[in-house]
Design a protein around this motif. Structure first.
Motif, PDB file in Angstrom:
ATOM      1  N   THR A 130      35.708  56.225  38.795  1.00 12.64           N
ATOM      2  CA  THR A 130      36.282  55.563  37.618  1.00 12.64           C
ATOM      3  C   THR A 130      37.136  54.362  38.010  1.00 12.64           C
ATOM      4  OG1 THR A 130      38.229  57.017  37.471  1.00 12.64           O
ATOM      5  CG2 THR A 130      36.236  57.694  36.259  1.00 12.64           C
ATOM      6  N   VAL A 131      37.688  54.387  39.217  1.00  6.76           N
ATOM      7  CA  VAL A 131      38.400  53.213  39.725  1.00  6.76           C
ATOM      8  C   VAL A 131      37.411  52.063  39.914  1.00  6.76           C
ATOM      9  CG1 VAL A 131      39.646  52.278  41.725  1.00  6.76           C
ATOM     10  CG2 VAL A 131      40.284  54.502  40.778  1.00  6.76           C
ATOM     11  N   LEU A 132      36.249  52.369  40.491  1.00  4.17           N
ATOM     12  CA  LEU A 132      35.225  51.334  40.661  1.00  4.17           C
ATOM     13  C   LEU A 132      34.724  50.834  39.312  1.00  4.17           C
ATOM     14  CD1 LEU A 132      33.248  52.848  43.654  1.00  4.17           C
ATOM     15  CD2 LEU A 132      34.898  50.956  43.710  1.00  4.17           C
ATOM     16  N   ASP A 133      34.558  51.744  38.355  1.00 10.16           N
ATOM     17  CA  ASP A 133      34.185  51.315  36.999  1.00 10.16           C
ATOM     18  C   ASP A 133      35.192  50.303  36.480  1.00 10.16           C
ATOM     19  OD1 ASP A 133      32.000  53.055  36.973  1.00 10.16           O
ATOM     20  OD2 ASP A 133      33.059  54.598  35.822  1.00 10.16           O
ATOM     21  N   HIS A 134      36.481  50.621  36.647  1.00  9.42           N
ATOM     22  CA  HIS A 134      37.524  49.716  36.177  1.00  9.42           C
ATOM     23  C   HIS A 134      37.480  48.385  36.922  1.00  9.42           C
ATOM     24  CE1 HIS A 134      41.264  47.942  34.979  1.00  9.42           C
ATOM     25  NE2 HIS A 134      41.566  47.810  36.257  1.00  9.42           N
ATOM     26  N   LEU A 135      37.357  48.433  38.237  1.00  5.17           N
ATOM     27  CA  LEU A 135      37.362  47.210  39.032  1.00  5.17           C
ATOM     28  C   LEU A 135      36.297  46.237  38.534  1.00  5.17           C
ATOM     29  CD1 LEU A 135      38.115  46.739  42.657  1.00  5.17           C
ATOM     30  CD2 LEU A 135      35.870  45.976  41.957  1.00  5.17           C
ATOM     31  N   PHE A 136      35.077  46.733  38.357  1.00 10.92           N
ATOM     32  CA  PHE A 136      33.998  45.843  37.934  1.00 10.92           C
ATOM     33  C   PHE A 136      34.104  45.469  36.459  1.00 10.92           C
ATOM     34  CE2 PHE A 136      31.955  47.871  41.723  1.00 10.92           C
ATOM     35  CZ  PHE A 136      32.022  46.737  42.516  1.00 10.92           C
ATOM     36  N   ASN A 137      34.537  46.386  35.612  1.00  8.92           N
ATOM     37  CA  ASN A 137      34.714  46.068  34.200  1.00  8.92           C
ATOM     38  C   ASN A 137      35.840  45.049  34.008  1.00  8.92           C
ATOM     39  OD1 ASN A 137      34.115  46.644  31.315  1.00  8.92           O
ATOM     40  ND2 ASN A 137      36.255  47.290  31.344  1.00  8.92           N
ATOM     41  N   HIS A 138      36.915  45.200  34.751  1.00  8.08           N
ATOM     42  CA  HIS A 138      38.043  44.262  34.675  1.00  8.08           C
ATOM     43  C   HIS A 138      37.588  42.860  35.048  1.00  8.08           C
ATOM     44  CE1 HIS A 138      41.703  42.285  36.292  1.00  8.08           C
ATOM     45  NE2 HIS A 138      42.237  42.805  35.191  1.00  8.08           N
ATOM     46  N   GLN A 139      36.778  42.760  36.089  1.00 11.01           N
ATOM     47  CA  GLN A 139      36.231  41.463  36.482  1.00 11.01           C
ATOM     48  C   GLN A 139      35.449  40.838  35.321  1.00 11.01           C
ATOM     49  OE1 GLN A 139      35.718  39.248  39.139  1.00 11.01           O
ATOM     50  NE2 GLN A 139      37.415  40.180  40.232  1.00 11.01           N
ATOM     51  N   THR A 140      34.581  41.629  34.717  1.00  9.19           N
ATOM     52  CA  THR A 140      33.762  41.120  33.618  1.00  9.19           C
ATOM     53  C   THR A 140      34.638  40.654  32.458  1.00  9.19           C
ATOM     54  OG1 THR A 140      31.910  42.524  34.246  1.00  9.19           O
ATOM     55  CG2 THR A 140      31.935  41.726  31.985  1.00  9.19           C
ATOM     56  N   HIS A 141      35.641  41.428  32.136  1.00  9.43           N
ATOM     57  CA  HIS A 141      36.550  41.097  31.033  1.00  9.43           C
ATOM     58  C   HIS A 141      37.213  39.732  31.240  1.00  9.43           C
ATOM     59  CE1 HIS A 141      39.773  41.489  28.115  1.00  9.43           C
ATOM     60  NE2 HIS A 141      40.657  41.388  29.081  1.00  9.43           N
ATOM     61  N   HIS A 142      37.862  39.558  32.384  1.00 15.58           N
ATOM     62  CA  HIS A 142      38.583  38.304  32.609  1.00 15.58           C
ATOM     63  C   HIS A 142      37.662  37.144  32.975  1.00 15.58           C
ATOM     64  CE1 HIS A 142      42.598  39.638  31.823  1.00 15.58           C
ATOM     65  NE2 HIS A 142      42.420  40.701  32.596  1.00 15.58           N
ATOM     66  N   ARG A 143      36.517  37.434  33.587  1.00 19.94           N
ATOM     67  CA  ARG A 143      35.539  36.354  33.803  1.00 19.94           C
ATOM     68  C   ARG A 143      35.101  35.790  32.460  1.00 19.94           C
ATOM     69  NH1 ARG A 143      32.979  39.089  38.187  1.00 19.94           N
ATOM     70  NH2 ARG A 143      31.646  40.123  36.666  1.00 19.94           N
ATOM     71  N   GLY A 144      34.929  36.683  31.476  1.00 17.69           N
ATOM     72  CA  GLY A 144      34.561  36.225  30.137  1.00 17.69           C
ATOM     73  C   GLY A 144      35.615  35.298  29.554  1.00 17.69           C
ATOM     74  N   GLN A 145      36.881  35.629  29.764  1.00 12.97           N
ATOM     75  CA  GLN A 145      37.954  34.754  29.283  1.00 12.97           C
ATOM     76  C   GLN A 145      37.898  33.401  29.979  1.00 12.97           C
ATOM     77  OE1 GLN A 145      41.456  37.097  30.056  1.00 12.97           O
ATOM     78  NE2 GLN A 145      41.375  38.070  28.037  1.00 12.97           N
ATOM     79  N   ALA A 146      37.761  33.414  31.301  1.00 15.54           N
ATOM     80  CA  ALA A 146      37.705  32.149  32.041  1.00 15.54           C
ATOM     81  C   ALA A 146      36.478  31.341  31.630  1.00 15.54           C
ATOM     82  CB  ALA A 146      37.692  32.419  33.547  1.00 15.54           C
ATOM     83  N   HIS A 147      35.368  32.035  31.426  1.00 12.43           N
ATOM     84  CA  HIS A 147      34.132  31.371  30.998  1.00 12.43           C
ATOM     85  C   HIS A 147      34.339  30.674  29.657  1.00 12.43           C
ATOM     86  CE1 HIS A 147      29.947  31.024  29.585  1.00 12.43           C
ATOM     87  NE2 HIS A 147      29.628  31.002  30.865  1.00 12.43           N
ATOM     88  N   ALA A 148      34.997  31.349  28.729  1.00 10.09           N
ATOM     89  CA  ALA A 148      35.261  30.742  27.415  1.00 10.09           C
ATOM     90  C   ALA A 148      36.155  29.512  27.557  1.00 10.09           C
ATOM     91  CB  ALA A 148      35.898  31.767  26.478  1.00 10.09           C
TER      92      ALA A 148
END
Length: 177
Positions: A130-148
């Motif tokens: 679940t830590v790995l789930d968070h690590l990769f999900n967190h990346q996706t979340h903030h990458r989306g913000q930076a992408h926007a």
């Protein structure tokens, strides 16, 4: 393939996707002028600069918790690098580190628990998966913000797709039927 082997494969795929998407995002950020790169735009970490630094900061924190080694900033808004090219290089190095650590995991490690302290010092324990789930999900979340944010400056046509399916198609994990 056992369920554990499938999970290990999934995390290795996510590590590869993570690196691919970060590289594309940093390449787009490099096309911004300095004023746009640093412009306060109301994102959680303010700017493209702040958001990309946050992503590296949190990955270093989690990798320190997972491996017991490496730098671990104490604040989530730490600016590790003022220079966009230096930040992109550090991102590539951290992505290689993540891929190496995830690639070296076995079934026993994946089934294990991680004991750690959060940024306030509170102790926690949770399954490593679940830590790995968070690590990769967190990346996706903030990458989306930076992408926007980057899309707001460069336009949608000049901003790369970060879609997981695009990664699958480019790397052969998906193909035309």
């Amino acid at each position: 393939m056992t369920p554990a082997e499938l999970f290990l494969r999934r995390y290795r795929d996510f590590a590869a996707y993570n690196s691919w998407a970060n590289r594309r995002l940093h390449d787009a950020a490099a096309r911004l002028d300095d004023a746009a790169y640093r412009a306060e735009r109301g994102a959680f970490f303010g700017s493209v600069h702040g958001t990309l630094n946050h992503l590296l900061t949190t990955d270093r924190i989690w990798m320190r918790r997972i491996t017991g080694t490496g730098e671990a900033p104490t604040a989530l808004d730490t600016i590790l690098f003022e220079d966009c090219p230096a930040l992109a290089q550090a991102r590539r190095e951290e992505d290689r580190r993540i891929a190496e650590v995830v690639g070296g995991l076995g079934e026993a490690e994946l089934a294990g628990e991680l004991h750690y302290r959060n940024s306030r010092g509170d102790p926690f324990v949770q399954p490593l998966s679940t830590v790995l789930d968070h690590l990769f999900n967190h990346q996706t979340h903030h990458r989306g913000q930076a992408h926007a944010l980057i899309s707001g400056f460069l336009g949608n046509d000049a901003t790369p797709s970060l879609d997981l399916l695009m990664f699958h198609r480019e790397t052969g994990l998906a193909r035309p039927d």
